[in-house]
Design an enzyme around this catalytic site. Structure first.
Site, PDB file in Angstrom:
ATOM      1  N   SER A   1       0.802  -1.229   0.000  1.00 30.57           N
ATOM      2  CA  SER A   1       0.000   0.000   0.000  1.00 30.57           C
ATOM      3  C   SER A   1       0.832   1.274   0.000  1.00 30.57           C
ATOM      4  CB  SER A   1      -0.943   0.018   1.202  1.00 30.57           C
ATOM      5  OG  SER A   1      -0.227   0.176   2.409  1.00 30.57           O
TER       6      SER A   1
ATOM      7  N   LYS B   1       0.273   4.403   6.822  1.00 31.27           N
ATOM      8  CA  LYS B   1      -0.243   5.281   5.770  1.00 31.27           C
ATOM      9  C   LYS B   1       0.386   6.663   5.930  1.00 31.27           C
ATOM     10  CE  LYS B   1      -3.268   2.059   4.634  1.00 31.27           C
ATOM     11  NZ  LYS B   1      -3.047   1.205   3.452  1.00 31.27           N
TER      12      LYS B   1
END
Length: 219
Positions: A36, A108
């Site tokens: 990701s 993230k």
């Protein structure tokens, strides 16, 4: 012989105690299990996380953060059978000598801070924060990001996070039906500071302050 063994044992105990204190108050190691955050972070990278962010040091837009999965973003993890040395690995992870690979954390990039108005996307296909469009050089250049339109205002005590590999990141955009996709500041473990492994990827991690320099303060 006994004196030598005692000296070695003392050194080992001191090293373990120091590692535990560092892991508890300063830095903690984590393992990257997914794509990701490619190209910034690769699968199997090991990173060190600064535990002093967001407190006592402040969080900034662009910071890469590790946070606990209290929102149920990850699928349930099957319990792994105990091996002959599982307790050793668990102990080394606990004191900070091995990275945490429990798969109960996510990593993230912070895009929106409390109060920020984050929108995707303007007429040029750019993300806007408080009305200011931003160029995002950290987004994986190998793919053209697929637009997922959203228009959110980040509540107090929360942040909006997105992965650098936009087409392969189940981030805030994918979880808007769960608490709006926002992450609680209390769930943040800290700010990812360094890639520590593998050796050919050792580097400090950038939060790209120039990208957000012209973003006005939240209303």
């Amino acid at each position: 012989m006994f004196a030598w063994l005692k000296e070695v044992a003392t050194v080992v105990v001191i090293a373990v105690v120091l590692s535990f204190l560092i892991k508890t108050f300063l830095f903690r190691a984590f393992f990257i299990p997914s794509e990701s955050m490619v190209n910034t972070l690769d699968v199997d990278d090991r990173i060190f996380v600064n535990l002093l962010v967001p407190e006592p040091f402040s969080l900034s837009r662009g910071d890469i953060v590790v946070f606990r999965d209290t929102k149920g973003w990850l699928p349930p993890v099957e319990e792994k059978a105990d091996g002959p040395f599982t307790w050793v690995q668990d102990g080394l992870t606990f004191v900070g000598l091995l990275p945490d690979n429990s798969e109960q954390h996510l990593v993230k990039r912070v895009i929106g801070l409390p109060g920020d108005h984050v929108v995707c996307c303007d007429a040029g296909g750019k993300l806007t924060i408080n009305g200011s469009a931003v160029d995002e050089p950290y987004v994986n250049p190998a793919e053209v990001p697929q637009a997922r339109n959203f228009d959110v205002v980040v509540p107090e005590g929360k942040v909006w996070v997105m992965g650098d590999n936009r087409n392969h990141s189940a981030d805030s955009r994918a979880h808007m039906d769960s608490d709006g996709g926002f992450i609680d500041l209390d769930d943040l473990e800290g700010k990812a500071a360094v890639i520590a492994w593998p050796l050919n990827r050792i580097t400090t991690l950038d939060n790209y302050p120039d990208v957000f320099r012209n973003v006005p303060a939240a209303p």
